[in-house]
Design a protein around this motif. Structure first.
Motif, mmCIF file in Angstrom:
data_model
loop_
_atom_site.group_PDB
_atom_site.id
_atom_site.type_symbol
_atom_site.label_atom_id
_atom_site.label_comp_id
_atom_site.label_asym_id
_atom_site.label_seq_id
_atom_site.Cartn_x
_atom_site.Cartn_y
_atom_site.Cartn_z
ATOM 1 N N VAL A 127 0.841 -1.199 0.000
ATOM 2 C CA VAL A 127 0.000 0.000 0.000
ATOM 3 C C VAL A 127 0.878 1.251 0.000
ATOM 4 C CG1 VAL A 127 -1.667 1.342 1.354
ATOM 5 C CG2 VAL A 127 -2.020 -1.096 1.036
ATOM 6 N N MET A 128 1.985 1.215 0.726
ATOM 7 C CA MET A 128 2.899 2.355 0.725
ATOM 8 C C MET A 128 3.528 2.543 -0.655
ATOM 9 S SD MET A 128 6.015 3.296 3.270
ATOM 10 C CE MET A 128 4.935 3.231 4.675
ATOM 11 N N LEU A 129 3.899 1.452 -1.322
ATOM 12 C CA LEU A 129 4.430 1.552 -2.679
ATOM 13 C C LEU A 129 3.375 2.080 -3.648
ATOM 14 C CD1 LEU A 129 6.524 -1.729 -2.885
ATOM 15 C CD2 LEU A 129 7.361 0.619 -2.632
ATOM 16 N N CYS A 130 2.129 1.672 -3.448
ATOM 17 C CA CYS A 130 1.034 2.194 -4.264
ATOM 18 C C CYS A 130 0.842 3.689 -4.009
ATOM 19 C CB CYS A 130 -0.247 1.417 -3.969
ATOM 20 S SG CYS A 130 -1.599 1.812 -5.065
ATOM 21 N N SER A 131 1.059 4.127 -2.781
ATOM 22 C CA SER A 131 0.983 5.546 -2.456
ATOM 23 C C SER A 131 2.061 6.335 -3.185
ATOM 24 C CB SER A 131 1.129 5.729 -0.948
ATOM 25 O OG SER A 131 1.284 7.077 -0.618
ATOM 26 N N ILE A 132 3.248 5.779 -3.256
ATOM 27 C CA ILE A 132 4.338 6.448 -3.985
ATOM 28 C C ILE A 132 4.003 6.528 -5.468
ATOM 29 C CG2 ILE A 132 6.762 6.199 -4.666
ATOM 30 C CD1 ILE A 132 7.186 4.919 -1.857
ATOM 31 N N TYR A 133 3.450 5.456 -6.025
ATOM 32 C CA TYR A 133 3.041 5.450 -7.425
ATOM 33 C C TYR A 133 1.935 6.472 -7.674
ATOM 34 C CZ TYR A 133 1.158 3.683 -11.824
ATOM 35 O OH TYR A 133 0.692 3.564 -13.107
ATOM 36 N N ARG A 134 0.982 6.575 -6.757
ATOM 37 C CA ARG A 134 -0.113 7.541 -6.884
ATOM 38 C C ARG A 134 0.420 8.970 -6.837
ATOM 39 N NH1 ARG A 134 -3.218 10.990 -7.754
ATOM 40 N NH2 ARG A 134 -5.244 11.322 -6.866
ATOM 41 N N ARG A 135 1.387 9.225 -5.985
ATOM 42 C CA ARG A 135 1.983 10.558 -5.907
ATOM 43 C C ARG A 135 2.710 10.898 -7.205
ATOM 44 N NH1 ARG A 135 5.234 13.310 -1.088
ATOM 45 N NH2 ARG A 135 3.582 14.816 -1.198
ATOM 46 N N TYR A 136 3.409 9.920 -7.773
ATOM 47 C CA TYR A 136 4.113 10.133 -9.031
ATOM 48 C C TYR A 136 3.121 10.502 -10.125
ATOM 49 C CZ TYR A 136 6.605 9.002 -13.323
ATOM 50 O OH TYR A 136 7.143 9.056 -14.577
ATOM 51 N N GLN A 137 1.990 9.801 -10.197
ATOM 52 C CA GLN A 137 0.971 10.123 -11.195
ATOM 53 C C GLN A 137 0.300 11.456 -10.909
ATOM 54 O OE1 GLN A 137 -1.745 6.807 -11.282
ATOM 55 N NE2 GLN A 137 -0.877 6.147 -13.222
ATOM 56 N N GLY A 138 0.037 11.752 -9.646
ATOM 57 C CA GLY A 138 -0.652 12.978 -9.287
ATOM 58 C C GLY A 138 0.154 14.226 -9.560
ATOM 59 N N ASN A 139 1.480 14.124 -9.493
ATOM 60 C CA ASN A 139 2.316 15.280 -9.772
ATOM 61 C C ASN A 139 2.220 15.719 -11.223
ATOM 62 O OD1 ASN A 139 3.209 15.500 -7.169
ATOM 63 N ND2 ASN A 139 5.094 14.352 -7.521
ATOM 64 N N ARG A 140 1.835 14.839 -12.111
ATOM 65 C CA ARG A 140 1.747 15.160 -13.526
ATOM 66 C C ARG A 140 0.322 15.453 -13.974
ATOM 67 N NH1 ARG A 140 6.611 14.036 -15.302
ATOM 68 N NH2 ARG A 140 7.894 12.528 -14.215
ATOM 69 N N GLN A 141 -0.613 15.502 -13.064
ATOM 70 C CA GLN A 141 -2.017 15.625 -13.426
ATOM 71 C C GLN A 141 -2.381 17.012 -13.936
ATOM 72 O OE1 GLN A 141 -4.574 14.589 -10.218
ATOM 73 N NE2 GLN A 141 -6.264 14.117 -11.544
ATOM 74 N N PHE A 142 -1.756 18.055 -13.444
ATOM 75 C CA PHE A 142 -2.156 19.409 -13.778
ATOM 76 C C PHE A 142 -1.364 20.008 -14.940
ATOM 77 C CE2 PHE A 142 -3.312 18.886 -9.361
ATOM 78 C CZ PHE A 142 -4.612 19.338 -9.383
ATOM 79 N N PHE A 143 -0.343 19.331 -15.395
ATOM 80 C CA PHE A 143 0.567 19.926 -16.354
ATOM 81 C C PHE A 143 0.306 19.438 -17.766
ATOM 82 C CE2 PHE A 143 2.758 20.083 -12.300
ATOM 83 C CZ PHE A 143 3.103 21.415 -12.259
ATOM 84 N N THR A 144 0.785 20.196 -18.734
ATOM 85 C CA THR A 144 0.757 19.786 -20.129
ATOM 86 C C THR A 144 2.132 19.262 -20.486
ATOM 87 O OG1 THR A 144 1.352 22.007 -20.834
ATOM 88 C CG2 THR A 144 -0.998 21.477 -20.752
ATOM 89 N N THR A 145 2.195 18.491 -21.521
ATOM 90 C CA THR A 145 3.463 17.922 -21.950
ATOM 91 C C THR A 145 3.709 18.267 -23.408
ATOM 92 O OG1 THR A 145 4.783 15.917 -22.084
ATOM 93 C CG2 THR A 145 2.438 15.692 -22.540
ATOM 94 N N THR A 146 4.950 18.282 -23.813
ATOM 95 C CA THR A 146 5.328 18.577 -25.182
ATOM 96 C C THR A 146 5.557 17.259 -25.905
ATOM 97 O OG1 THR A 146 6.440 20.556 -24.387
ATOM 98 C CG2 THR A 146 6.939 19.863 -26.619
ATOM 99 N N ASP A 147 4.885 17.084 -27.062
ATOM 100 C CA ASP A 147 5.079 15.844 -27.806
ATOM 101 C C ASP A 147 6.297 15.967 -28.720
ATOM 102 O OD1 ASP A 147 4.146 17.510 -29.752
ATOM 103 O OD2 ASP A 147 2.408 16.304 -30.303
ATOM 104 N N ASP A 148 6.512 14.976 -29.558
ATOM 105 C CA ASP A 148 7.695 14.951 -30.422
ATOM 106 C C ASP A 148 7.699 16.071 -31.451
ATOM 107 O OD1 ASP A 148 8.602 12.733 -29.089
ATOM 108 O OD2 ASP A 148 7.627 11.323 -30.466
ATOM 109 N N ASP A 149 6.515 16.553 -31.841
ATOM 110 C CA ASP A 149 6.427 17.624 -32.825
ATOM 111 C C ASP A 149 6.591 19.007 -32.209
ATOM 112 O OD1 ASP A 149 5.914 15.681 -34.718
ATOM 113 O OD2 ASP A 149 3.741 15.794 -34.417
#
Length: 136
Positions: free
Chosen positions: A77-99
């Protein structure tokens, strides 16, 4: 070796993730998500560790496998919490694709929920098997 920082690819309102200044509404949203999800996962992991410690300290050696199961479940569950935090940190941002175009992608936390659900089902099945072994 000279790769750009991964946070330089994530943007919010044309600012890099490392240098963005959030509005008060965005801060409230991030804090609510952290309290709700990350805090809940960590509280669950701590309660599983506490329950495992109680089982290992109070009960006899027949129950050690159950205590170990709860300790392993708390760790996952603690490892799942770390994974959830990793995903949550990227939730609000946009990303640049290859183009070079900015893309908004909203990702739900379905992956971490599915992971935690499967871990919980596995732990309950293991607990049921260990409990049935105690009777024989």
């Amino acid at each position: 070796m000279f790769q750009p920082n991964p946070e330089d690819r994530l943007h919010l309102r044309l600012h890099r993730a490392r240098s963005v200044i959030l509005t008060s509404q965005e801060l409230v949203e991030i804090r609510a998500a952290q309290r709700t999800f990350e805090g809940a996962y960590m509280r669950t992991a701590l309660s599983q560790f506490s329950f495992a410690l109680i089982i290992l300290k109070i009960f006899t050696s027949e129950f050690y496998a159950i205590g170990a199961l709860f300790a392993v479940y708390g760790t996952t569950v603690m490892l799942c919490s770390i994974y959830r935090r990793y995903q949550g940190n990227r939730q609000f941002f946009t990303t640049t694709d290859d183009d070079g175009e900015l893309k908004n992608k909203f990702r739900t936390s379905g992956n971490s929920v599915l992971l935690l659900t499967s871990l919980s089902i596995g732990a309950y099945i293991g607990l049921l098997v260990l409990t049935l072994r105690l009777e024989t």
